[in-house]
Scaffold this active site. Structure first.
Site, PDB file in Angstrom:
ATOM      1  N   HIS A 374     -40.179 -90.926  13.684  1.00 10.22           N
ATOM      2  CA  HIS A 374     -39.277 -90.106  12.869  1.00 10.22           C
ATOM      3  C   HIS A 374     -39.761 -88.684  12.650  1.00 10.22           C
ATOM      4  O   HIS A 374     -39.133 -87.948  11.883  1.00 10.22           O
ATOM      5  CB  HIS A 374     -39.070 -90.726  11.487  1.00 10.22           C
ATOM      6  CG  HIS A 374     -38.311 -92.013  11.498  1.00 10.22           C
ATOM      7  ND1 HIS A 374     -36.957 -92.076  11.345  1.00 10.22           N
ATOM      8  CD2 HIS A 374     -38.734 -93.281  11.657  1.00 10.22           C
ATOM      9  CE1 HIS A 374     -36.559 -93.343  11.391  1.00 10.22           C
ATOM     10  NE2 HIS A 374     -37.634 -94.096  11.586  1.00 10.22           N
ATOM     11  N   LYS A 565     -32.000 -81.838   0.007  1.00  8.44           N
ATOM     12  CA  LYS A 565     -32.925 -82.595   0.844  1.00  8.44           C
ATOM     13  C   LYS A 565     -34.308 -82.439   0.223  1.00  8.44           C
ATOM     14  O   LYS A 565     -34.462 -81.653  -0.728  1.00  8.44           O
ATOM     15  CB  LYS A 565     -32.937 -82.060   2.282  1.00  8.44           C
ATOM     16  CG  LYS A 565     -33.107 -80.528   2.364  1.00  8.44           C
ATOM     17  CD  LYS A 565     -33.082 -80.017   3.803  1.00  8.44           C
ATOM     18  CE  LYS A 565     -31.727 -79.911   4.414  1.00  8.44           C
ATOM     19  NZ  LYS A 565     -31.524 -80.630   5.642  1.00  8.44           N
ATOM     20  N   ARG A 566     -35.316 -83.164   0.734  1.00  6.91           N
ATOM     21  CA  ARG A 566     -36.669 -82.942   0.226  1.00  6.91           C
ATOM     22  C   ARG A 566     -37.036 -81.462   0.366  1.00  6.91           C
ATOM     23  O   ARG A 566     -36.554 -80.771   1.277  1.00  6.91           O
ATOM     24  CB  ARG A 566     -37.680 -83.810   1.001  1.00  6.91           C
ATOM     25  CG  ARG A 566     -37.625 -85.271   0.617  1.00  6.91           C
ATOM     26  CD  ARG A 566     -37.929 -85.477  -0.849  1.00  6.91           C
ATOM     27  NE  ARG A 566     -39.339 -85.349  -1.115  1.00  6.91           N
ATOM     28  CZ  ARG A 566     -40.142 -86.381  -1.393  1.00  6.91           C
ATOM     29  NH1 ARG A 566     -39.671 -87.609  -1.479  1.00  6.91           N
ATOM     30  NH2 ARG A 566     -41.412 -86.187  -1.642  1.00  6.91           N
ATOM     31  N   LYS A 571     -38.250 -77.105   6.157  1.00  4.08           N
ATOM     32  CA  LYS A 571     -36.802 -77.152   5.907  1.00  4.08           C
ATOM     33  C   LYS A 571     -36.274 -75.803   5.403  1.00  4.08           C
ATOM     34  O   LYS A 571     -35.076 -75.569   5.361  1.00  4.08           O
ATOM     35  CB  LYS A 571     -36.475 -78.263   4.909  1.00  4.08           C
ATOM     36  CG  LYS A 571     -36.821 -79.673   5.439  1.00  4.08           C
ATOM     37  CD  LYS A 571     -36.525 -80.747   4.399  1.00  4.08           C
ATOM     38  CE  LYS A 571     -37.031 -82.128   4.776  1.00  4.08           C
ATOM     39  NZ  LYS A 571     -36.123 -82.866   5.684  1.00  4.08           N
ATOM     40  N   THR A 673     -29.965 -86.465   8.458  1.00  6.05           N
ATOM     41  CA  THR A 673     -28.822 -87.360   8.292  1.00  6.05           C
ATOM     42  C   THR A 673     -27.876 -86.770   7.245  1.00  6.05           C
ATOM     43  O   THR A 673     -26.671 -87.031   7.280  1.00  6.05           O
ATOM     44  CB  THR A 673     -29.271 -88.764   7.856  1.00  6.05           C
ATOM     45  OG1 THR A 673     -30.278 -88.633   6.847  1.00  6.05           O
ATOM     46  CG2 THR A 673     -29.842 -89.536   9.030  1.00  6.05           C
ATOM     47  N   LYS A 677     -23.583 -86.358   6.777  1.00  3.05           N
ATOM     48  CA  LYS A 677     -22.789 -86.679   5.582  1.00  3.05           C
ATOM     49  C   LYS A 677     -21.946 -85.483   5.163  1.00  3.05           C
ATOM     50  O   LYS A 677     -20.771 -85.626   4.781  1.00  3.05           O
ATOM     51  CB  LYS A 677     -23.710 -87.129   4.441  1.00  3.05           C
ATOM     52  CG  LYS A 677     -24.481 -88.408   4.782  1.00  3.05           C
ATOM     53  CD  LYS A 677     -25.668 -88.661   3.854  1.00  3.05           C
ATOM     54  CE  LYS A 677     -26.594 -89.702   4.467  1.00  3.05           C
ATOM     55  NZ  LYS A 677     -27.886 -89.822   3.743  1.00  3.05           N
TER      56      LYS A 677
END
Ligand code: C3B
Length: 839
Positions: A374, A565-566, A571, A673, A677
């Site tokens: 992952h 998100k985290r 990110k 993911t 969504k």
């Protein structure tokens, strides 16, 4: 349909139809009965939570018929079974999802309303089981939903953490963690199965002996043992009879008292052992922290893996199957390397406990295991100090050495005289302190290795797993992630789902590809108006919540620009902040500037030990404090950080979003993911060519996606060239302006030092290349702003995004795992007719 046995018939007359009926009057009766007899409360004293419990038990009753039928059917037919081993399952609240999957959401809502209760308030009572950190744990939950909906026999195996992911508060704009006491008021969805408890050994030493057939054998003499107690939760598929099981292990002491110690009068010493044993399943580790050296984490991994494998042997035996058939009965998926200890543990059980010889044991192990990677982030590749490993798992270390010996011979044969390659591929890192490399172990022990998006799977073969790809090219494949439309559309966006169903029927919920049939309606002005009205009403709801909970007024007509998100440097939430600061600065310099009004929404947790991520949260909130109050901006910009991001909160955010921020440095986000969504719910994406963004863009059309930034190869090339972030700062005036404004203390009450660590890292290192992507991002955001001001064309793009997301259903992912990796077929469950059931 199975033929009822005499017992079935007896059961069928004994079973209480009040516990299966789904008409409104029966639901009301069952509810009031549960309140009185299960929850033990008269209506006059009942709290909202009591009502929730009464309702949850009512729903559980109606699942048990399917759950028991499924278990019976799988056992009778010895169905081939997928075992999904995962240290995390981020299930989210069960009640609403179970009502959807059972098809009784509407009658139950009506029954509650007729009793004068607010149904949404009841749903909101559930403490969600936060047994995961983020994407990896939530993926496991989506996969369980799809496995059940596709009627595939399967068990999710994991840990029943007493404390899940911490709860996040904001104090003065800083993250503060609170423990998550999700079990405080009881968990109506689980059933404990003490009769299937297993013992798990730890520590000690090994010794050799010869058995009665004169064979050389090894015996593990542990110095501790703990009990694993299974807690089962039914996982109901969507509108099928299948109800699979999520089996989570709780650690307990084998004896509550060590009697030897107790009899010496050492009462507290005796209790100590009990406490130590129970620690194993006490708390979920928040990821992103260095776990190497954390003995308890390794204990957790071994604990749940050993429990689960022993459970499989029990099931195998119970079905009269031979140990040699293990790989025929079970397909085990390793969700990342966290359960990779399954390889030596399965070997140990086959060799030492069941007396198989090495080659047969190894063949069975390899035929059983498959591994999903992952992440490419090097710090997330797990490794354990050999000394720690050997103390806790002496027998497993021996087995790993033996696997390694045989494996390295294979490497030598294929690549003679390549010492560097041997050193890289060895299961033991000997470059300094010695470590066991869990990813290498997983690769060697599995028949299949997959990444989670097309780009990620390619990069795996080129970078971190390159040597393994060169040795075993046939093992590698891609399985792009997916998410379940039941939770992420039907449950969280009921109005949009109803609109879709009104036009094409409800088959899309199980066959998401069929959303395509809506495509022509993107050109229908009436349909666009309906779509936009729904988006607006969902945005109004979120705006109301933001106002009630945080006292900030946001305009539902503004562009909701969302990054949830985290929190992590790769990110790049801080790139988003640089855009906000740039807009702010432009408006300050020219208050009459015409921009598209935006509401920036952030949410996400930072690992407690990840200081830079915590500083990023503080930066968002500090900028928000200034921006939200400044009258010069005339309410054109708002910045909100919503605390405690979790499944419950995310379900309110995705449907209300216009713009989905997927802005990681290309090559760093394995898949994502959340990106799926958002798009399913009609948000447009601004993103880099990273993870599954690449495939999403291909699916929705490049013209309906806001692309910017360096590609993965460009990132690598620029780094190789000697990337100099400071030169970007010097060359781009708006970038310089934004950074200087933060550095001046403008957002930190004059404190110029507060954000210095963050800014210095950007100016002098910038490992995630924000400064290189800054200008492209700003330009792209300007395009977004312009596009949003044409509401009709924006809505058209939003519709096309949503209806072209069919292949990102987790049903598609799971169907691929089943055919390509697990070789398992659907096994529909026919139910013995115990009476009237169903929705
Ligand atoms: C995540 C990755 O960061 C995401 O890109 C990916 O979509 C999900 O896994 C699911 O595949 N991930 C995670 O949440 N935790 C890890 N330890 C590693 C990856």
């Amino acid at each position: 349909m199975d033929t009822p046995s005499p017992v079935d018939v007896a059961v069928s007359t004994a079973l209480d139809k009040e516990r299966t009926a789904t008409d409104i009057e029966s639901i009301k009766r069952a509810f009031l009965n549960n309140l009185f007899y299960v929850q033990g409360k008269p209506v006059s004293l009942a709290t909202q939570h009591d009502y929730y419990m009464a309702l949850a038990y009512l729903v559980r009753d109606r699942m048990l018929h399917r759950w028991n039928g499924t278990a019976e059917s799988y056992t009778q037919h010895r169905a081939r079974t997928v075992c999904y081993l995962s240290a995390e399952f981020l299930m989210g609240p069960h009640l609403g999802n179970n009502l959807i999957n059972m098809g009784i959401y509407e009658p139950v809502r009506q029954a509650m309303e007729e009793l004068g209760l607010n149904f949404d308030t009841l749903l909101a009572q559930e403490e969600e089981p936060g047994l995961g950190n983020g994407g990896l744990g939530r993926l496991a939950a989506c996969y369980l939903d799809s496995l059940a909906s596709l009627e595939v026999p399967s068990v999710g195996y994991g840990i029943r953490y007493e404390f899940g992911i911490f709860e996040q508060d904001l104090r003065d704009g800083w993250q503060v963690e609170r423990t998550d006491k999700w079990l405080r008021y009881g968990n109506p969805w689980e059933v404990v199965r003490p009769e299937w408890s297993v013992e798990v050994k730890l520590g000690g030493y090994t010794e050799t002996y010869t058995d009665d057939q004169d064979r050389y054998r090894v015996r593990w003499v542990p110095d501790r043992e703990v009990l694993g107690v299974p807690y089962d939760t039914p996982i109901l598929g969507y509108q099928v009879n299948t109800a699979n099981t999520l089996r989570l292990w709780k650690a307990e002491a084998i004896e509550s008292f060590d009697f030897a110690v107790f009899n010496q009068g050492n009462y507290y010493g005796a209790v100590e052992q009990k406490v130590a044993s129970e620690n194993i399943s006490k708390v979920l580790y928040p990821n992103d922290e260095k776990t190497a050296g954390k003995q308890l984490r390794l204990e957790q991994q071994f604990f749940f893996v050993s429990c689960s494998l022993q459970d499989m042997f029990r099931i195998l035996k119970g079905q009269g199957m031979a140990v040699e058939q293990f790989h025929e009965k079970f397909a085990i998926q390793l969700n990342d390397t966290h359960p990779a200890i399954a390889a030596p543990e399965l070997m140990r059980l086959l060799l030492d406990e069941h007396g198989l010889d090495w080659s047969l044991a190894w063949e069975i192990t390899q035929k059983t295991l498959a591994y999903t990677n992952h992440t490419l982030l090097p710090e997330a590749l797990e490794k354990w100090p050999v000394s720690l490993f050997g103390q806790l798992l002496p027998r497993h270390l021996q087995i790993i050495y033996e696997i390694n010996n045989r494996f390295l011979d294979l490497v030598r044969m294929k690549f003679p005289k390549d010492a560097a390659r041997l050193a890289r591929m060895s299961l033991i890192d000997e470059s300094g302190d010695r470590y066991v490399r869990m990813a290498n172990l997983a690769c060697v022990s599995s028949h299949t290795i997959n990444g989670v998006a097309a780009l990620h799977s390619e990069l795996l073969k080129e970078t971190v797993l390159r040597d393994f790809y060169e040795l075993f090219p046939e093992k590698f494949c891609n399985k792009t992630n997916g998410v379940t439309p039941r939770r992420w559309m039907v449950l969280s966006n009921p109005r949009l789902s109803t609109l879709i169903t009104s036009r094409i029927g409800d088959r899309w919920i199980k066959h998401l590809d069929e959303l395509k049939a809506i495509e022509p309606l993107a050109d229908d002005a009436g349909f666009r108006a309906e779509w936009r009205a729904i988006k607006q009403s969902v945005k109004r709801e979120l705006a109301g919540r933001i106002h009630r909970q945080h006292g900030i007024l946001v305009d539902p007509a503004s562009l909701f620009d969302v990054q949830v998100k985290r929190i992590h440097e790769y990110k790049r939430q801080h790139l988003n902040v640089l855009h906000i600061v740039t807009l702010y600065s432009q408006l300050k310099q020219n208050p009459s500037l015409d921009i598209t009004p935006r509401t920036f929404i952030f949410s996400g947790k930072a690992a407690p030990g990840y200081h830079m991520a915590k500083l990023m949260i503080k930066l968002v909130t500090a900028v928000g404090d200034m921006v939200n109050r400044d009258p010069d901006l005339r309410n054109q910009l708002k910045v909100i950080f919503l605390p405690n991001y979790n499944v419950t909160n995310s379900q309110r955010i995705y449907p209300a979003s216009d713009l989905s921020e997927q802005i990681s440095t290309a090559g760093f986000e394995a898949s994502g993911t959340g990106n799926m969504k958002f798009a399913m719910n009609g948000a447009l994406t601004i993103g880099t060519l990273d993870g599954a963004n690449v495939e999403i863009r291909d699916a929705v059309g490049a013209e309906n996606f806001f692309l910017f930034g360096l590609t993965a190869p460009e990132v690598v090339a620029l780094k190789a060239d000697g990337y100099d972030p400071y030169s970007y700062y010097q060359r781009h005036p708006m970038l310089k302006d934004a950074i200087d404004l933060i550095a001046s203390g403008h957002f930190s009450h004059g404190d110029g030092d507060l954000f210095k660590p963050l800014l210095d890292k950007l100016l002098y290192h910038d490992p995630f290349m924000l400064l290189a992507d800054y200008q492209a991002y700003i330009d792209c955001q300007e395009t977004v702003g312009r596009a949003y001001s044409d509401a009709d064309s924006w809505t058209r793009m939003a519709i096309l995004n949503s209806v072209r997301m069919g292949s990102f259903s987790s049903d598609r992912s799971i169907a691929e795992y089943c055919s390509d990796i697990w070789k398992v077929n659907p096994f529909p469950v026919g139910l013995v007719d115990y009476g009237e059931i169903g929705g």
